[in-house]
Design a protein around this motif. Structure first.
Motif, short mmCIF file in Angstrom:
data_model
loop_
_atom_site.label_atom_id
_atom_site.label_comp_id
_atom_site.label_asym_id
_atom_site.label_seq_id
_atom_site.Cartn_x
_atom_site.Cartn_y
_atom_site.Cartn_z
N LYS A 174 0.87 -1.47 0.40
CA LYS A 174 -0.28 -0.19 0.53
C LYS A 174 1.09 0.90 0.35
O LYS A 174 1.20 1.40 0.97
N VAL A 175 1.03 1.86 -1.20
CA VAL A 175 1.15 3.50 -1.14
C VAL A 175 0.62 4.34 -1.09
O VAL A 175 -0.41 4.17 -1.97
N TYR A 176 0.88 6.02 -1.06
CA TYR A 176 0.18 6.80 -1.15
C TYR A 176 0.91 7.94 -2.33
O TYR A 176 1.80 7.75 -2.65
N ALA A 263 0.14 8.76 -12.08
CA ALA A 263 -0.28 8.41 -10.09
C ALA A 263 1.11 8.41 -10.18
O ALA A 263 1.76 7.42 -10.73
N GLU A 264 1.57 9.33 -9.87
CA GLU A 264 3.40 9.29 -8.88
C GLU A 264 3.27 9.00 -7.00
O GLU A 264 2.96 9.43 -6.07
N LEU A 265 3.63 7.65 -6.83
CA LEU A 265 3.52 7.07 -5.83
C LEU A 265 5.16 6.60 -4.70
O LEU A 265 6.26 6.67 -5.45
N ASN A 266 4.36 7.32 -3.97
CA ASN A 266 6.09 7.00 -3.06
C ASN A 266 5.66 5.84 -2.45
O ASN A 266 5.12 5.06 -1.85
N VAL A 267 7.18 5.66 -3.13
CA VAL A 267 8.07 4.27 -2.43
C VAL A 267 8.99 3.86 -1.81
O VAL A 267 10.53 5.04 -1.52
N HIS A 284 -6.58 3.39 -6.21
CA HIS A 284 -7.93 3.90 -5.50
C HIS A 284 -7.88 5.30 -5.36
O HIS A 284 -7.77 5.49 -4.88
N LEU A 285 -9.44 6.30 -6.15
CA LEU A 285 -9.22 7.56 -5.94
C LEU A 285 -10.23 8.00 -4.93
O LEU A 285 -11.52 7.03 -4.85
N PRO A 286 -10.25 8.41 -4.04
CA PRO A 286 -11.53 9.23 -3.19
C PRO A 286 -12.89 9.99 -4.28
O PRO A 286 -12.20 10.39 -5.26
N GLN A 326 -4.82 15.26 -7.60
CA GLN A 326 -6.12 14.64 -6.44
C GLN A 326 -4.94 13.19 -5.74
O GLN A 326 -4.09 12.76 -6.60
N PHE A 327 -5.70 13.38 -5.06
CA PHE A 327 -4.91 12.81 -3.26
C PHE A 327 -4.67 10.79 -4.22
O PHE A 327 -6.29 10.77 -4.57
N VAL A 328 -4.37 9.71 -4.42
CA VAL A 328 -4.09 8.53 -4.58
C VAL A 328 -4.25 7.58 -3.38
O VAL A 328 -3.27 8.11 -2.96
N ILE A 329 -4.32 6.52 -3.52
CA ILE A 329 -3.83 5.02 -2.83
C ILE A 329 -3.27 4.13 -3.81
O ILE A 329 -4.33 4.02 -5.10
#
Length: 413
Positions: A174-176, A263-267, A284-286, A326-329
């Motif tokens: 799981k990342v954000y 989608a830029e995801l932080n690992v 997943h998008l709010p 937009q924030f994503v998971i």
């Protein structure tokens, strides 16, 4: 709807009524079982007293520092009998799981069972004792966590089942992150030759197509008019000009192609070794009910201030339902594996201190205490507590739990 009453565990952990049949040698030979209703009598070792004349057996369960096991104390006329002089056997007939055949050996002043009494403590108990040439037998039911519902009623209640089987599982990280535009998504529109804007055919917020005429300009030197067309399709996201103005050497319009977002995801460092480009990621998008599936296409060279490496995945936005910023998971797939047994998470319920499912055996349902492992999506790995191939309740399992609690078919340890 028929319900089974809890009779209390074999060790007299409850004090409600039960059916008990006692056999003397003669009646045992004739196989004539007489049911006798009576209160559960406890012995000095907090076990269940079983009597036939002046011969008595106290059947106790012991679980201090060891798995639950039977211990038996025999008396005649109120006096203790040397355990060496008693031959004993207990059979536990379980729902759907066969018969536990327990023999006993001498330890100190009692007889000790040679196998664990595993959960659930729900079975028909048959105890056979031999002493001085006579055979004594007792039989009683000891049910917990059990109920009976005919199939037609279960169907009307919306109860659905699955079978315990092996299952392919996934490990996801799981990342954000957030959505941003691709580098090539934006075009700034300017005039080829300086002049006056004679006509403007679009404005801020409007959609345009590639090749569409955006404006007409009259060149200052030649006084010839020419059209400015859109180099890409997209949305007008900036407007710095109006009809009658000079174009000058500046950006007049900005067009942004929003059909794709990144989608830029932080690992973070402890997980970076698990990630490979091309791996699937579920985003997943709010406010969006579904899940967007994509794959990791690339990563940025520079780390964030928090030392996270940024992995990127392109997602389709042709319907313009998502927005830049937009924030994503994200859930990045890092491994797939197969487990020997798994159950659906929706079927899990609590029973005493256990996590359980309710096994289905014909029109009877009974609790099965589970030892659980890894979770993956809708599935949970099962390490023990239920047999492979057992049918169990998934949808509306809470109705089975409520029915059992209503009937009191449980006991306290």
């Amino acid at each position: 709807m028929m319900k089974f009453k809890s009779i209390g565990v074999v060790i007299a952990l409850t004090q409600i009524g039960f059916g008990i049949s006692m056999y003397s040698p003669a009646t045992y030979a004739e196989n004539n079982v007489e049911a006798v209703q009576e209160e559960v009598e406890k012995g000095p070792n907090n076990g269940r007293m079983l009597r036939d004349g002046d011969f008595a057996i106290e059947l106790a369960i012991f679980e201090t520092g060891v798995p639950p096991e039977f211990r038996v104390f025999a008396t005649k006329g109120g006096n203790a009998i040397n355990p060496k002089d008693v031959e004993l056997n207990v059979k536990l007939t379980r729902l759907g799981d066969g018969i536990d055949d327990i023999n006993f050996f001498v330890e100190n002043n009692y007889l000790r069972g040679n196998m664990e009494i595993y959960e659930p403590h729900s079975f028909l108990v048959t105890l056979t004792a031999k002493y001085q040439g006579k055979t004594y037998q007792w039989s009683y039911d000891n049910y917990e966590g059990r109920t009976q519902i005919v199939d037609s009623l279960a169907q009307s209640m919306g109860i659905e089942t699955e079978v315990v089987a092996n299952q392919e599982m996934e490990e996801r990280l799981k990342v954000y992150g957030a959505l941003t535009l691709p580098a090539s998504a934006t075009r700034n529109i300017s005039a080829r030759f300086p002049g006056e804007v004679k006509a403007l055919y679009t404005e801020l917020g409007k959609q345009v197509k590639k090749g569409q005429v955006l404006m007409t300009i009259e060149a200052n030197e030649s006084l010839q008019r020419y059209d400015v067309v859109a180099p890409i399709g997209g949305v007008v996201t900036a407007q710095n000009v109006a009809v009658g103005e000079q174009s000058s050497d500046r950006s007049l319009l900005t067009i942004t192609n929003t059909s794709e977002l990144v989608a830029e995801l932080n690992v973070y460092p402890m997980d970076q070794s698990k990630i490979k480009l091309g791996t699937d990621v579920y985003i997943h998008l709010p406010g969006y009910e579904g899940v967007v599936k994509a794959s990791l296409s690339d990563s940025l060279y520079q780390l964030t201030a928090e030392q996270a490496k940024v992995y990127r995945a392109v997602i389709d936005n042709s319907d313009n339902q998502f927005s830049q910023g937009q924030f994503v998971i994200g859930q990045i797939l890092v491994d797939t594996y197969t487990v020997d047994m798994a159950v659906k998470a929706e079927g899990l319920q609590s029973f005493r201190d256990f996590t359980v499912v309710y096994g289905k055996f014909g029109d009877q349902y009974e609790v099965r205490m589970l030892e659980l492992g890894r979770k993956s999506g809708d599935w949970v790995e099962v390490l023990g507590g239920i047999a492979l191939g057992t049918e169990y309740v998934t949808t509306n399992s809470y109705l089975i739990k409520a029915d059992i609690e209503k009937s009191g078919a449980s006991h306290d340890h």
